[in-house]
Design an enzyme around this catalytic site. Structure first.
Site, PDB file in Angstrom:
ATOM      1  CB  VAL A  82      74.408 -55.789  14.706  1.00 17.09           C
ATOM      2  CG1 VAL A  82      72.857 -56.200  15.295  1.00 17.09           C
ATOM      3  CG2 VAL A  82      74.651 -54.484  15.454  1.00 17.09           C
TER       4      VAL A  82
ATOM      5  CG  ASP B 219      74.134 -40.761  16.913  1.00 18.06           C
ATOM      6  OD1 ASP B 219      74.638 -40.147  16.097  1.00 18.06           O
ATOM      7  OD2 ASP B 219      74.589 -41.963  17.068  1.00 18.06           O
TER       8      ASP B 219
END
Length: 619
Positions: free
Chosen positions: A314, A425
């Site tokens: 990221v 998740d």
């Protein structure tokens, strides 16, 4: 309509140059640090200024504002009108180059609407040109009218080496015109062909998208008929007019191919047929050119990296207008990357809630799969929750606000959104915090949508994070909304205790999980001992006890005993509601995994749209 017919030859040449630079200047040469698209020219020298009535000026201001705002969410073009009568009505149009959509188109149109009034004051009609967009307005309706005069051309320096190329090039361009106007209303097409084993040629045809297929075809055919006289002996050439353009070159000058793709393709992991990615990238989610993202992130430099995980990295980026973004770059070597990309685009792009992270755009060019999110300046929840110093900022009021926000985000996913989505998740690293510390659920790579009336589903691939997965999912592959409720319960107890469920039995020396430790304290009547010491001064005891009660209800072993998220939200909001008594929680000791060491410690900047590190369990 803007009148061009009385222009002198010198004026026609100038217009030719303007259009040439407008539509075809290399995009790579456009981008410098955080600057707006480049102004090229306008036609204001060919119209005389004339005082505008107040009503016309008001409508003009309104239509320019509307076009600018519309460009933020459109596919790169639009045209509209404002006004009730012929004396005050204004017609407006913007059209970005077809290979540039999303953010950069928006920047260009916004710049054009700002500058057209400065550069063309007191004009009832004007056209302004930027490097990748055109903006037109007029007191006469020009929509749908094919204007092929005047036409212009711009030639390259090299000559074609053979007559064969001339014929192949002509046939190629005819094919592009057919594809652009073949009842698709696309009105543009770009592609390349192999001239030989070592040479490739590229072409683009495009019309302003107020035209019909028939009108676009008429315009492009008119331009194509001019090629033999002006251009066919040159290796690179461009021919254009107000309504359409054609370009042919030895270099790939467009940013990415937006040509139609097969409707289905085989998933490399499962072999199942799934919709092609280009079909997933629909009007719900803008695309952004790869070169823009490369510029924003310093070509994915190490200094811009925010974090790293199993699906990729990221990066922090800054768009040309100064906005900060987080870019998830899915690893080409990750077998799960393609599936996650599809999930993120299909789910979160269709969901809008203040407690869900906003997916702004995506990019699928070459081997790159990129997701562009709003930037979260305060990183993820685990970044604060499990750090001794940063944890001190989370007083009870803020902690309770975060719990409530997560609950509302999950409720939206389960019951209020267009899709009934199971996240699968939910964990501290997948809850991001904005500048006001509002929580936003992120990372929908493992999410699944349920049909109306569907209660649960089974899977043979158990993917998620130890310590957050419900027992029925871990042991049997069964997941439902109650699986997310279990994860939420774990998260509530982690927020209150400041401790991770994963590894709690080792790190704390209790020989049991956080859930069982909480249950023990609850049964002893000492549940406040669970609370992190940093909350003692700011907490309201009955609120903490209520949240512990709710957390224990959510982690019941039997999924049927767990509340729904709608019940959870009601319980959190009520001070007087009598809560059910919890039962013994699920037996879960967790495991020490890579997740424990990677999430918070991988931050180089206070933001991360965390990439899930999933664990695949055998069955």
């Amino acid at each position: 309509m803007i009148v061009y017919y009385s222009m002198e030859r010198t004026k026609l040449n100038l217009i030719s140059i303007i259009f040439c630079f407008l539509l075809f200047l290399s995009f790579k040469q456009l981008i410098t640090k955080a600057q707006s698209p480049t102004y090229v020219g306008d036609d204001c020298n060919y119209t005389k200024p004339k005082p505008l009535t107040n009503a016309y000026q008001t409508n003009l201001n309104s239509i320019l504002l509307n076009l600018s705002n519309d460009a933020a969410t459109s596919k790169g073009y639009n045209y509209t009108s404002i006004g009730d009568n012929n004396t005050t009505k204004v017609y407006g149009l913007y059209d970005c180059r077809s290979d540039v959509v999303g953010f950069f188109c928006q920047f260009c149109v916004a710049a054009a609407t700002r500058e057209v009034l400065q550069r063309c004051p007191n004009r009832a009609s004007a056209t302004i040109f930027f490097t990748i967009c055109i903006l037109r307005y007029s007191n006469e309706n020009f929509f749908g009218k094919v204007i092929t005069y005047p036409a212009w051309n711009h030639l390259g320096d090299k000559n074609v080496s053979s007559v064969v190329e001339i014929q192949k090039g002509e046939d190629f361009m005819k094919g592009l015109i057919r594809k652009a106007t073949n009842q698709t209303n696309q009105l543009f097409y770009m592609d390349g062909f192999n001239l030989s084993s070592t040479q490739r040629r590229y072409g683009l045809v495009q019309c302003t998208r107020d035209l019909t297929n028939e009108g676009c075809g008429q315009c492009l055919e008119t331009l194509l008929s001019k090629i033999p006289k002006c251009c066919e002996h040159k290796l690179g050439w461009q021919v254009g007019c107000v309504s359409c353009l054609i370009r042919y070159d030895e270099n790939m000058f467009y940013l990415h191919n937006q040509s139609p793709s097969p409707s289905v393709q085989a998933d490399p992991q499962t072999g199942w047929l799934t919709p092609a990615y280009e079909e997933i990238l629909n009007a719900d989610l803008p695309t952004i050119p790869l070169i823009t993202i490369q510029h924003c992130t310093g070509n994915f430099s190490e200094t811009s990296k925010l974090g790293e995980g199993g699906f990729g990295s990221v990066y922090k980026g800054i768009l040309p207008d100064g906005r900060e973004i987080a870019v998830k770059r899915l690893s080409s070597s990750s077998g799960q990357g393609s599936e996650e990309f599809k999930n993120e685009v299909m789910f979160i792009a269709k969901l809008q809630h203040r407690n869900l992270v906003r997916l702004l755009a995506c990019c699928l060019e070459g081997n790159e799969k990129l997701l562009v999110y709003e930037f979260m300046p305060n990183a993820s929840l685990d970044f604060h929750l499990f750090d001794d110093e940063k944890r001190k900022k989370l007083d009870w009021k803020l902690s309770l606000s975060i719990i409530n926000g997560i609950a509302k985000g999950l409720l939206y996913l389960h019951e209020d959104s267009r899709l009934r989505v199971i996240h699968r998740d939910l964990k501290a690293s997948n809850v991001l915090l904005d500048h006001e510390m509002n929580p936003k659920i992120s990372d929908f790579g493992l999410a699944r949508a349920f049909d109306i009336g569907q209660i649960q589903a089974n899977t043979r691939r158990i993917m998620g994070t130890y310590g957050y997965m419900a027992p029925e999912y871990t042991m049997e592959g069964v997941f439902s909304v109650k699986s997310d409720v279990f994860s939420f319960g774990v998260l509530v107890l982690e927020i209150i205790s400041g401790k991770k469920n994963n590894g709690f039995y080792l790190s704390e020396g209790h020989g049991q999980s956080l859930l069982l430790y909480t249950w023990k304290k609850w049964c002893e009547g000492n549940c406040l001992e669970l609370m992190d010491s940093v909350l003692e001064k700011s907490c309201i005891h009955n609120e903490v006890v209520r949240c512990i009660n709710i957390g224990l209800l959510c982690v019941q072993e039997d999924a049927a005993d767990r509340p729904t998220m709608s019940n959870v939200v009601v319980m959190l909001a009520s001070d007087t509601m009598t809560l059910p008594k919890p039962k013994h929680p699920a037996f879960s000791i967790g495991r020490m995994t890579n997740e424990d060491a990677s999430t918070s410690k991988s931050f180089k900047d206070p933001s991360n749209n965390d990439v899930t590190i999933s664990n695949i369990l055998p069955r």
